[in-house]
Design a protein around this motif. Sequence first.
Motif, PDB file in Angstrom:
ATOM      1  N   LEU A 134      22.266  19.963 -10.575  1.00 30.62           N
ATOM      2  CA  LEU A 134      21.336  19.983 -11.706  1.00 30.62           C
ATOM      3  C   LEU A 134      19.973  20.559 -11.334  1.00 30.62           C
ATOM      4  O   LEU A 134      18.976  20.270 -11.987  1.00 30.62           O
ATOM      5  N   LYS A 135      19.923  21.386 -10.328  1.00 28.44           N
ATOM      6  CA  LYS A 135      18.634  21.858  -9.829  1.00 28.44           C
ATOM      7  C   LYS A 135      17.809  22.575 -10.890  1.00 28.44           C
ATOM      8  O   LYS A 135      16.584  22.441 -10.951  1.00 28.44           O
ATOM      9  N   ASP A 136      18.453  23.353 -11.746  1.00 25.56           N
ATOM     10  CA  ASP A 136      17.721  24.156 -12.719  1.00 25.56           C
ATOM     11  C   ASP A 136      17.337  23.384 -13.972  1.00 25.56           C
ATOM     12  O   ASP A 136      16.489  23.830 -14.748  1.00 25.56           O
ATOM     13  N   ASN A 137      17.954  22.228 -14.196  1.00 26.40           N
ATOM     14  CA  ASN A 137      17.752  21.497 -15.447  1.00 26.40           C
ATOM     15  C   ASN A 137      17.016  20.174 -15.278  1.00 26.40           C
ATOM     16  O   ASN A 137      16.749  19.486 -16.253  1.00 26.40           O
ATOM     17  N   LEU A 138      16.684  19.830 -14.040  1.00 17.39           N
ATOM     18  CA  LEU A 138      16.217  18.478 -13.768  1.00 17.39           C
ATOM     19  C   LEU A 138      14.792  18.469 -13.254  1.00 17.39           C
ATOM     20  O   LEU A 138      14.354  19.354 -12.531  1.00 17.39           O
TER      21      LEU A 138
ATOM     22  N   ASN B 182      14.051   6.436  -2.826  1.00 13.24           N
ATOM     23  CA  ASN B 182      12.904   5.544  -2.966  1.00 13.24           C
ATOM     24  C   ASN B 182      12.075   5.935  -4.181  1.00 13.24           C
ATOM     25  O   ASN B 182      11.577   7.058  -4.268  1.00 13.24           O
ATOM     26  N   ASN B 183      11.948   4.976  -5.137  1.00 11.38           N
ATOM     27  CA  ASN B 183      11.140   5.195  -6.347  1.00 11.38           C
ATOM     28  C   ASN B 183      11.478   6.526  -7.025  1.00 11.38           C
ATOM     29  O   ASN B 183      10.597   7.268  -7.450  1.00 11.38           O
ATOM     30  N   THR B 184      12.757   6.810  -7.108  1.00 10.79           N
ATOM     31  CA  THR B 184      13.209   8.094  -7.654  1.00 10.79           C
ATOM     32  C   THR B 184      13.183   8.074  -9.175  1.00 10.79           C
ATOM     33  O   THR B 184      13.669   7.137  -9.819  1.00 10.79           O
ATOM     34  N   VAL B 185      12.619   9.129  -9.758  1.00  9.14           N
ATOM     35  CA  VAL B 185      12.554   9.325 -11.211  1.00  9.14           C
ATOM     36  C   VAL B 185      13.290  10.619 -11.539  1.00  9.14           C
ATOM     37  O   VAL B 185      13.038  11.655 -10.927  1.00  9.14           O
ATOM     38  N   LEU B 186      14.217  10.542 -12.498  1.00 13.69           N
ATOM     39  CA  LEU B 186      15.003  11.711 -12.887  1.00 13.69           C
ATOM     40  C   LEU B 186      14.945  11.894 -14.397  1.00 13.69           C
ATOM     41  O   LEU B 186      15.066  10.938 -15.158  1.00 13.69           O
ATOM     42  N   GLY B 187      14.788  13.121 -14.820  1.00 13.71           N
ATOM     43  CA  GLY B 187      14.809  13.444 -16.244  1.00 13.71           C
ATOM     44  C   GLY B 187      15.130  14.906 -16.440  1.00 13.71           C
ATOM     45  O   GLY B 187      14.960  15.724 -15.533  1.00 13.71           O
ATOM     46  N   TYR B 188      15.609  15.249 -17.632  1.00 14.20           N
ATOM     47  CA  TYR B 188      15.915  16.641 -17.944  1.00 14.20           C
ATOM     48  C   TYR B 188      14.667  17.343 -18.463  1.00 14.20           C
ATOM     49  O   TYR B 188      13.813  16.734 -19.114  1.00 14.20           O
ATOM     50  N   LYS B 189      14.567  18.633 -18.197  1.00 18.84           N
ATOM     51  CA  LYS B 189      13.375  19.394 -18.568  1.00 18.84           C
ATOM     52  C   LYS B 189      13.147  19.401 -20.073  1.00 18.84           C
ATOM     53  O   LYS B 189      12.012  19.480 -20.534  1.00 18.84           O
ATOM     54  N   ASP B 190      14.224  19.324 -20.858  1.00 17.95           N
ATOM     55  CA  ASP B 190      14.067  19.335 -22.309  1.00 17.95           C
ATOM     56  C   ASP B 190      14.009  17.923 -22.902  1.00 17.95           C
ATOM     57  O   ASP B 190      14.052  17.748 -24.119  1.00 17.95           O
TER      58      ASP B 190
END
Length: 252
Positions: free
Chosen positions: A58-62, A10-18
Amino acid sequence: MNNSVLIELNNTVLGYKDGHQPIISGVNMQIMTREWTCILGRSGCGKTTLLRFLAGLLKDNLIWQGNLITHLNGELSQHVAYMAQQDLLLPWLNVLDNVCLSFKFASQKLSEPERQKAVLLIEQVGLTKHIEKFPDQLSGGMRQRVALARTLMQDKPLVLMDEPFSALDTVTRHQLQNLSATLLRNNTVVLITHDPQEALRLADKIYLMQGSPSKTHSFPVPDTKAPRKLCEEIAQLQQKLIEQLEQEHVGD
């Protein structure tokens, strides 16, 4: 019996830390038990990122926001088998040992019932005569059959598939679609594909990922049972699906 919701986004937003902005924004999706959910979209829209997010890779990068609701006990990643576009077979292991790879990585001793299960899966994917062969002795279609058997050997309720048939010729691809639909009929499957026809043959639900950042939009599927034979209805839906996907390429 109606299938139940296994995963809700629901209303999920995903992006990489860099990264400078999210890759995915506003994903709303229901993944139902014992159904195939197919996701389509242009290259780079975040399909594989979404799949890897569900797999817990992708826990450490997301960076992510929103709601991920699962109706499973424990971590979602514990219930997932992942089948990638590349077969990822280890060249120094034969077919049987590649199918049993998850046990080797877990340092578990393979019991005789588990070995017999692997032999049965290899039979089901049509490779009994090739059980002692190594990957370089197999065709592309045969290697993906091994990868499918290895996925089933993990015995996970949720199977994530990232374009596993895209490198195969048309006939082999068709055969692998049918085989997967049969062998994974009791699993929940999320399939990423670039092929509208493949999605319409296999899907119980179809989602398009469009825009920048990407959002999800549902697309209708036929009422008939998968894997579906090609017919006028599928041809018409395929044309509509292509037209919607083409909107992303205007100006390219």
